[in-house]
Structures are given as structure tokens and as C-alpha cells.
Design a protein around this motif. Structure first.
Motif, PDB file in Angstrom:
ATOM      1  N   ARG A 150      24.918   6.063 -10.708  1.00 18.33           N
ATOM      2  CA  ARG A 150      23.938   5.957 -11.701  1.00 18.33           C
ATOM      3  C   ARG A 150      22.710   6.334 -10.977  1.00 18.33           C
ATOM      4  N   TYR A 151      22.070   7.303 -11.846  1.00 19.15           N
ATOM      5  CA  TYR A 151      20.649   7.658 -11.257  1.00 19.15           C
ATOM      6  C   TYR A 151      19.628   6.578 -11.299  1.00 19.15           C
ATOM      7  N   PRO A 152      18.947   6.096 -10.471  1.00 20.75           N
ATOM      8  CA  PRO A 152      17.930   4.807 -10.788  1.00 20.75           C
ATOM      9  C   PRO A 152      16.610   5.362 -11.235  1.00 20.75           C
ATOM     10  N   LEU A 153      16.012   4.487 -11.735  1.00 21.18           N
ATOM     11  CA  LEU A 153      14.494   4.611 -12.224  1.00 21.18           C
ATOM     12  C   LEU A 153      13.921   4.192 -11.108  1.00 21.18           C
ATOM     13  N   ILE A 154      12.506   4.879 -10.871  1.00 22.67           N
ATOM     14  CA  ILE A 154      11.714   4.686  -9.782  1.00 22.67           C
ATOM     15  C   ILE A 154      11.353   3.054  -9.730  1.00 22.67           C
ATOM     16  N   LYS A 155      11.231   2.488 -11.019  1.00 25.03           N
ATOM     17  CA  LYS A 155      10.717   0.940 -11.217  1.00 25.03           C
ATOM     18  C   LYS A 155      11.998   0.043 -10.521  1.00 25.03           C
ATOM     19  N   GLU A 156      13.422   0.715 -10.594  1.00 25.56           N
ATOM     20  CA  GLU A 156      14.491  -0.120  -9.963  1.00 25.56           C
ATOM     21  C   GLU A 156      14.340   0.139  -8.507  1.00 25.56           C
ATOM     22  N   ILE A 157      14.015   1.285  -8.081  1.00 25.39           N
ATOM     23  CA  ILE A 157      13.759   1.437  -6.608  1.00 25.39           C
ATOM     24  C   ILE A 157      12.604   0.379  -6.130  1.00 25.39           C
ATOM     25  N   LYS A 158      11.674   0.434  -6.812  1.00 23.71           N
ATOM     26  CA  LYS A 158      10.402  -0.414  -6.544  1.00 23.71           C
ATOM     27  C   LYS A 158      11.002  -2.045  -6.421  1.00 23.71           C
ATOM     28  N   ALA A 159      11.767  -2.380  -7.442  1.00 20.70           N
ATOM     29  CA  ALA A 159      12.441  -3.750  -7.232  1.00 20.70           C
ATOM     30  C   ALA A 159      13.381  -4.333  -6.235  1.00 20.70           C
ATOM     31  N   MET A 160      13.926  -3.229  -5.960  1.00 23.93           N
ATOM     32  CA  MET A 160      14.797  -3.323  -4.758  1.00 23.93           C
ATOM     33  C   MET A 160      14.044  -3.234  -3.383  1.00 23.93           C
ATOM     34  N   TYR A 161      13.043  -2.328  -3.181  1.00 24.31           N
ATOM     35  CA  TYR A 161      12.334  -2.483  -2.121  1.00 24.31           C
ATOM     36  C   TYR A 161      11.741  -3.954  -1.930  1.00 24.31           C
ATOM     37  N   ILE A 162      10.962  -4.322  -3.116  1.00 21.95           N
ATOM     38  CA  ILE A 162      10.326  -5.837  -3.213  1.00 21.95           C
ATOM     39  C   ILE A 162      11.328  -6.880  -2.810  1.00 21.95           C
ATOM     40  N   LYS A 163      12.400  -6.763  -3.244  1.00 18.59           N
ATOM     41  CA  LYS A 163      13.476  -7.874  -2.774  1.00 18.59           C
ATOM     42  C   LYS A 163      13.812  -7.834  -1.304  1.00 18.59           C
ATOM     43  N   VAL A 164      13.982  -6.592  -0.775  1.00 15.25           N
ATOM     44  CA  VAL A 164      14.495  -6.648   0.470  1.00 15.25           C
ATOM     45  C   VAL A 164      13.040  -6.987   1.439  1.00 15.25           C
ATOM     46  N   PHE A 165      11.704  -6.794   0.930  1.00 14.26           N
ATOM     47  CA  PHE A 165      10.730  -7.096   1.616  1.00 14.26           C
ATOM     48  C   PHE A 165      10.733  -8.529   1.795  1.00 14.26           C
ATOM     49  N   GLU A 166      10.904  -9.343   0.667  1.00 13.06           N
ATOM     50  CA  GLU A 166      10.668 -10.749   0.814  1.00 13.06           C
ATOM     51  C   GLU A 166      11.938 -11.402   1.177  1.00 13.06           C
ATOM     52  N   ALA A 215       0.848  -1.342   0.064  1.00 11.54           N
ATOM     53  CA  ALA A 215       0.003  -0.246   0.076  1.00 11.54           C
ATOM     54  C   ALA A 215       0.775   1.132   0.024  1.00 11.54           C
ATOM     55  N   THR A 216       2.156   1.168   0.422  1.00  8.82           N
ATOM     56  CA  THR A 216       2.818   2.386   0.593  1.00  8.82           C
ATOM     57  C   THR A 216       4.169   2.443  -0.353  1.00  8.82           C
ATOM     58  N   LEU A 217       4.192   1.186  -1.195  1.00  9.23           N
ATOM     59  CA  LEU A 217       5.323   0.908  -2.056  1.00  9.23           C
ATOM     60  C   LEU A 217       5.475   2.087  -3.105  1.00  9.23           C
ATOM     61  N   ASP A 218       4.612   2.506  -3.567  1.00 12.34           N
ATOM     62  CA  ASP A 218       4.749   3.747  -4.565  1.00 12.34           C
ATOM     63  C   ASP A 218       5.288   5.000  -3.930  1.00 12.34           C
ATOM     64  N   GLU A 219       4.513   5.292  -2.873  1.00 15.47           N
ATOM     65  CA  GLU A 219       4.923   6.678  -2.282  1.00 15.47           C
ATOM     66  C   GLU A 219       6.501   6.407  -1.543  1.00 15.47           C
ATOM     67  N   MET A 220       7.116   5.045  -1.064  1.00 15.27           N
ATOM     68  CA  MET A 220       8.247   4.950  -0.533  1.00 15.27           C
ATOM     69  C   MET A 220       9.208   5.285  -1.795  1.00 15.27           C
ATOM     70  N   SER A 221       9.038   4.663  -2.793  1.00 14.26           N
ATOM     71  CA  SER A 221       9.670   4.690  -4.049  1.00 14.26           C
ATOM     72  C   SER A 221      10.044   6.100  -4.684  1.00 14.26           C
ATOM     73  N   GLU A 222       8.832   6.651  -4.730  1.00 13.68           N
ATOM     74  CA  GLU A 222       8.872   8.088  -5.050  1.00 13.68           C
ATOM     75  C   GLU A 222       9.740   8.844  -4.142  1.00 13.68           C
ATOM     76  N   LEU A 223       9.733   8.970  -2.843  1.00  9.47           N
ATOM     77  CA  LEU A 223      10.345   9.581  -1.850  1.00  9.47           C
ATOM     78  C   LEU A 223      11.802   9.208  -2.006  1.00  9.47           C
ATOM     79  N   ALA A 224      12.346   7.878  -2.109  1.00  6.33           N
ATOM     80  CA  ALA A 224      13.657   7.446  -2.276  1.00  6.33           C
ATOM     81  C   ALA A 224      13.878   8.160  -3.387  1.00  6.33           C
ATOM     82  N   PHE A 225      13.467   8.237  -4.548  1.00  2.58           N
ATOM     83  CA  PHE A 225      13.870   8.935  -5.841  1.00  2.58           C
ATOM     84  C   PHE A 225      14.177  10.213  -5.799  1.00  2.58           C
TER      85      PHE A 225
END
Length: 78
Positions: free
Chosen positions: A62-78, A42-52
Motif C-alpha cells: 500500500r502506498y503510504p501517505l507522507i504524514k504516515e511516513i513522518k509518523a513512522m520516523y517520529i516513532k523510531v526517533f523516540e 529540522a530535517t523531518l519534512d525532507e526525510m519524509s519526502e525523500l522516503a515517499f
């Protein structure tokens, strides 16, 4: 410390960090820290944008894409 190649050195560093995490009882994932899956997503999009948008992100080689930040968050969630 060991390792004769950069890859070997990285592997040894990762193992040392994992060992330290075990010694100080740091959860191995966000879910292991007790965050519920529905709350996380529920907060993944907001967290990713804040990190970006964080000023520290610009210091990365290298400047990450928001989708790459989301993927990192998902990886560390699981």
C-alpha cells in the motif's frame, strides 16, 4: 519457531529482532543513536519526502501517505 496464530508469530519475530539488536548493540531509537531532537525535526519534512519519492516505496503493498511516513520516523526517533 513457535506461535500458533499470525499475531503470536509476529510477536515472537519482534522479540527475536529486539534480542538480536541487543546482541549487536544497535541503538533502539534514532535519538539513542545520538541524533539531537532539533536536528531530527529540522530535517523531518525532507526525510519524509525523500522516503515517499524513493523508488522502493512503490514496492509496498500500500502506498503510504507522507504524514504516515513522518509518523513512522517520529516513532523510531523516540
Amino acid at each position: 519457531m513457535g506461535g500458533s496464530t499470525d499475531d503470536e508469530k509476529v510477536d515472537l519475530l519482534i522479540k527475536a529482532i529486539q534480542k538480536l539488536k541487543d546482541q549487536v548493540n544497535i541503538p533502539k531509537s534514532i535519538s539513542a543513536a545520538g541524533v539531537k531532537k532539533e536536528d531530527f525535526y529540522a530535517t523531518l519534512d525532507e526525510m519524509s519526502e525523500l522516503a515517499f519519492d524513493d523508488q522502493c516505496t512503490a514496492a509496498n503493498p500500500r502506498y503510504p501517505l507522507i504524514k504516515e511516513i513522518k509518523a513512522m520516523y517520529i516513532k523510531v526517533f523516540e
